[in-house]
Design an enzyme around this catalytic site. Sequence first.
Site, mmCIF file in Angstrom:
data_model
loop_
_atom_site.group_PDB
_atom_site.id
_atom_site.type_symbol
_atom_site.label_atom_id
_atom_site.label_comp_id
_atom_site.label_asym_id
_atom_site.label_seq_id
_atom_site.Cartn_x
_atom_site.Cartn_y
_atom_site.Cartn_z
ATOM 1 N N GLU A 234 0.920 -8.381 7.539
ATOM 2 C CA GLU A 234 1.506 -7.288 8.337
ATOM 3 C C GLU A 234 0.448 -6.207 8.412
ATOM 4 O O GLU A 234 0.242 -5.468 7.443
ATOM 5 C CB GLU A 234 2.764 -6.742 7.647
ATOM 6 C CG GLU A 234 3.889 -7.737 7.483
ATOM 7 C CD GLU A 234 4.633 -8.037 8.770
ATOM 8 O OE1 GLU A 234 4.240 -7.514 9.834
ATOM 9 O OE2 GLU A 234 5.587 -8.824 8.719
ATOM 10 N N CYS A 268 3.034 1.910 10.542
ATOM 11 C CA CYS A 268 2.472 0.854 11.400
ATOM 12 C C CYS A 268 3.254 0.769 12.700
ATOM 13 O O CYS A 268 2.691 0.515 13.751
ATOM 14 C CB CYS A 268 2.491 -0.476 10.663
ATOM 15 S SG CYS A 268 4.090 -0.896 9.984
#
Length: 461
Positions: A234, A268
């Site tokens: 990720e 993010c």
Amino acid sequence: MPIATVNPATGETLETYDALGEDEIERRLAAAETAFRTHRTTTFAERALRMRKAADLLEEDQERIARVMTTEMGKPIRQARAEAAKCAKAMRWYAEHAEELLADEEPAAYDVKDSGASWVIVRYRPLGPVLAVMPWNFPLWQVVRFAAPALMAGNVGLLKHASNVPQTALYLEDLFRRAGFAEGCFQTLLIGSGAVEKILRDPRVKAATLTGSEPAGRSVASVAGDEIKKTVLELGGSDPFIVMPSADVERAAEVAVTARVQNNGQSCIAAKRFVVHADVFDAFTERFTARMSELRLGDPMDEETEVGPLSSEQGRADLEELVQDAVGKGARVLCGGERPDRPGWYYPPTVLAEVTPEMRIHHEEAFGPVATLYRAADIDEVVAIANDSPFALSSNVWTHNGTEVDRFVVDLEAGGVYINGMTASHPAFPFGGVKRSGYGRELSGHGIREFCNITTVWHGA
Ligand code: NAP
């Protein structure tokens, strides 16, 4: 990087920690292997009991751990409390659903017959100790969204957390222990990033998950690839926030601010690039810039603070460089853009217009409260700008036109398309990206199955 708690609101080092030595790492790897032998044989009901207990304890500790997170990485205290609550919710979700998500599957009867079997089942079995390399930005949530499904699946966890959140890392180990998970089921390794490779190459470690930057992902994935071990990555994101003419521009501008500055802009899945149709560009820009300028920057422990400091001096320097590069190449600063004269690593909410592909910020992730604005003539240009990024984590689209929705769902390169809202993770929905944002998925059934040995059990007639 030293393993230490350094308050980003003041720059003061509060506590430093020695990294684990070789012997201690060996002891913990052995403990993980031993714990796995037993943990894999526990029932879903037994694991769920402990996971629910962990959720209860976390709720009891909410204020304490929220203050630790805010002290270590600077997120506003109200957001830290919300993060703890969200973790407890995800723990309960996996406690509730793991058994059904990992239930044996029976292939279609005609395929079973076709294979010559009397019966076939597909079983999800745990892999073993999984190494989790995690970032500081959501120091509790990033770990829990790995640990809850991993432990419920029967795996055991080894956490290498970011070096600036050691107290949160130690808290997590203690939490799972107090909840009743046996010694070795979830361990925190206080180590620097240089110690990761050897641990990952250890045959007792079966897989790895990394949430963090692209260079860290590349490094861990290449070692894991060399060892033929499964990884989930990720990585960064530079999500587009698209506003079309049919959108509620007022509401879009309001949500855009939260989507950009949540967690002091260090998320993010924060919206980072605002791609706005020419028909509503001026109206959106005016409202968005006004709201960004009004945000309260200040001490993250203050209940009224909306934007705290960046987590590190280096993080602020990197962000400043991106802004200066853009301004040097012709970007216009609509608000912010100057670091305030005060202690701590603060950077103000900033909006940049007239951003072009020559600027670093067009292709790199701005990890702080800096928004870039793009004016697009039509939907083709909107899609082209949105996809013109090495990253592809999620995306946000504001429109009330169904045809446009269909087009965006087909054409946007991203692991998520959020319509008339902002990207937010939920335990029941898969989370992850494509392109340089990584691969694999966390959360939901997809997340819990990532670290399972999917086994075909075939029985002859
Ligand atoms: P980072 O520097 O990559 O650090 C993340 C973790 O990786 C830390 O534990 C770090 O340890 C470790 N690490 C760094 N280099 C390594 C290497 N070469 N080998 C092994 N481990 C290594 O990232 P960050 O700056 O802390 O976090 C921000 C980044 O994470 C942003 O790009 C953000 O978008 C991304 N992120 C992605 C998601 C997602 O779900 N896609 C979620 C949150 C954050 P040390 O601290 O000891 O260096």
